[in-house]
Design an enzyme around this catalytic site. Structure first.
Site, PDB file in Angstrom:
ATOM      1  N   CYS A   1     145.336  20.379 -19.703  1.00 61.75           N
ATOM      2  CA  CYS A   1     146.197  19.958 -20.638  1.00 61.75           C
ATOM      3  C   CYS A   1     145.891  20.434 -22.059  1.00 61.75           C
ATOM      4  O   CYS A   1     144.481  20.049 -22.509  1.00 61.75           O
ATOM      5  CB  CYS A   1     146.617  18.607 -20.852  1.00 61.75           C
TER       6      CYS A   1
ATOM      7  N   CYS B   1     145.258  10.494 -21.686  1.00 60.79           N
ATOM      8  CA  CYS B   1     144.402  10.726 -20.471  1.00 60.79           C
ATOM      9  C   CYS B   1     143.127  10.580 -20.876  1.00 60.79           C
ATOM     10  O   CYS B   1     142.620  10.949 -22.092  1.00 60.79           O
ATOM     11  CB  CYS B   1     144.613  12.176 -19.856  1.00 60.79           C
TER      12      CYS B   1
ATOM     13  N   GLN C   1     157.828   0.923 -11.658  1.00 63.11           N
ATOM     14  CA  GLN C   1     156.765   1.903 -11.366  1.00 63.11           C
ATOM     15  C   GLN C   1     156.745   3.302 -11.825  1.00 63.11           C
ATOM     16  O   GLN C   1     157.673   4.038 -12.165  1.00 63.11           O
ATOM     17  CB  GLN C   1     156.881   1.851  -9.578  1.00 63.11           C
TER      18      GLN C   1
ATOM     19  N   PHE D   1     156.847 -12.346  -7.171  1.00 62.29           N
ATOM     20  CA  PHE D   1     156.735 -11.583  -8.239  1.00 62.29           C
ATOM     21  C   PHE D   1     157.540 -10.165  -8.094  1.00 62.29           C
ATOM     22  O   PHE D   1     157.046  -9.154  -8.332  1.00 62.29           O
ATOM     23  CB  PHE D   1     155.443 -11.130  -8.944  1.00 62.29           C
TER      24      PHE D   1
ATOM     25  N   ASP E   1     153.213  -9.102  -5.826  1.00 62.47           N
ATOM     26  CA  ASP E   1     152.617  -8.095  -6.777  1.00 62.47           C
ATOM     27  C   ASP E   1     152.756  -8.636  -8.146  1.00 62.47           C
ATOM     28  O   ASP E   1     153.504  -8.579  -9.051  1.00 62.47           O
ATOM     29  CB  ASP E   1     153.752  -6.982  -6.556  1.00 62.47           C
TER      30      ASP E   1
ATOM     31  N   CYS F   1     147.795  -4.012  -9.569  1.00 57.90           N
ATOM     32  CA  CYS F   1     147.310  -3.091 -10.483  1.00 57.90           C
ATOM     33  C   CYS F   1     145.837  -3.358 -11.443  1.00 57.90           C
ATOM     34  O   CYS F   1     145.528  -2.756 -12.304  1.00 57.90           O
ATOM     35  CB  CYS F   1     148.349  -3.002 -11.587  1.00 57.90           C
TER      36      CYS F   1
END
Length: 409
Positions: A58, A67, A241, A268, A336, A362
């Site tokens: 990129c 990033c 998501q 959740f 989750d 996560c």
């Protein structure tokens, strides 16, 4: 100048040399020079590059903070994320089959939070720079979908209309089946003139929905999202998501874990990411603390054809976790939780001894903590699957398959 050899990568993606000395944008095995400032290396020069060092794909990488790992090969990043997960499990005294990371493709992020600020000549929109409040324009970003890239001029128009000169807007743009779903925070207070201007921008840019600090400005068409065969219209700014690829991957993994169950509780549950696909074959009870999400899930279920029964319950699972007697009627659990994990609910799951648990997380650190609770109560962790929806970042998600030891496959 000091010369060091990078031994490993830390949790934030920095290279780490003995000391420890942290060296941003370096890779294991590299020999680098720089100035030591406390525990950090600055003015870094790569003397001996790693074979896994690549040219960032990129053009915005050096300045943009979106990033962190585009200087590393895809294989290195995938292996490192797998090792991060395995490392936290090992620290918790657990062993499991940690599978190779599944990574979403480039240009697949369907949701992004842009910063937009007024300028003397108009406005600018993009992502914040690396460790900075400066906004970097990203017209060629290869992380987000092409549709999201085309939303940047719209973000600039919103800033011209409603940003103060002192602070940037935060503009969350989500792709939906009827157009961009846009939620703005940090703008000027709404008045009659601003409402009219924003409503016109909603029409001009053909937005599915526009909200301003939580207040609906306009909705040209309900912004739907697919949850299996169901269509759900989430509340503005609700969790989704990050990529369609990631959502499908997580859903397939969860469904495989609980495939033998006849009744499932989804904790959740959000807007139904897992509950609604599961309802294609099994009855589901969905529990979530946000009532608007539960309303959206229920509406999606009622409007879909051919689904098994789905019941919903609005409940704060941090303060009022489901207790063993409430969990006893289910064959399997899907959970989750947010990044903080689910200490209270995990304690009750450990007591309840539901045969099968699909744990989506996560945060590998809180997952390992919660996994230790379950394993100490007689569960086996069959496998863990890392899933990378946040390509080129340090973020990693995962799914873990738990079964009671006496019934483990």
């Amino acid at each position: 100048m000091t010369t060091v050899t990078i031994e490993r990568m830390g949790q934030q993606g920095d290279g780490i040399a003995p000391g420890p000395i942290y060296a941003p944008m370096t890779l294991p095995g590299e020999v680098v020079t720089g100035k030591v400032d406390g525990t950090h290396l600055t003015d870094i020069r790569i003397v001996t590059p790693s074979p896994d060092r690549v040219s960032p794909p990129c053009s915005h990488f050096r300045s943009c903070g979106g990033c962190q790992l585009q200087h590393a090969s895809g294989d290195l990043v995938a292996d490192w994320k797998r090792e991060v997960v395995a490392g936290y499990l090992k620290h918790a005294g657990l062993e499991a089959d940690v599978r190779p990371t599944i990574t979403s493709p480039a240009q697949s992020r369907r949701r992004a939070s842009f910063a937009a600020r007024r300028t003397k000549k108009g406005a600018m929109a993009g992502f914040h720079g690396r460790k900075s409040d400066t906004i970097v324009q990203v017209p060629n970003c290869i992380l987000i979908t092409p549709t999201l890239r085309t939303a940047l001029p719209m973000c600039e128009d919103l800033a011209v209309a409603g940003a103060s000169r002192k602070a940037a807007l935060s503009i969350t743009v989500t792709e939906s089946d009827t157009g961009p779903d846009v939620a703005v925070t940090g703008g000027k207070p709404l008045d009659g003139t601003l409402r009219i201007t924003l409503a016109a921008l909603c029409e001009q840019h053909r937005l599915a929905r526009l909200t301003w600090d939580g207040e609906l400005i306009g909705m040209r068409a309900p912004p739907g999202q697919s949850m299996g065969t169901a269509r759900v219209v989430p509340p503005a700014g609700a969790f989704l998501q990050a990529t369609e690829h990631g959502q499908q991957t997580l859903t397939d993994l969860v469904c495989s874990i609980v495939s033998s169950a006849k009744s499932v509780v989804d904790l959740f549950a959000g807007c139904g990411t897992f509950a609604l696909p599961l309802a294609e074959t099994v009855e589901v009870h969905a529990v979530e603390g946000d009532s608007d999400m539960m309303i959206a899930l229920d509406a999606g279920w009622r409007q879909a054809a051919g689904l098994k029964r789905v019941t919903t319950e609005t409940r704060d699972l941090f303060r009022r976790p489901l207790l063993p007697d409430e969990l006893a009627r289910f064959d399997a659990v899907v959970i989750d939780p947010p990044r903080a994990g689910a200490v209270a609910q995990m304690a009750e799951l450990a007591r309840a001894q539901v045969p099968v648990i699909a744990h989506v997380s996560c945060n590998p650190q809180t997952f390992a903590r919660d996994a230790e609770t379950l394993c100490n109560a007689g569960y086996l962790l069959d496998w863990v699957q890392p899933v990378d929806q946040f390509r080129w970042s340090t973020h990693v998600e995962l799914v873990g398959a738990f079964r009671l030891a006496h019934i483990a496959a």
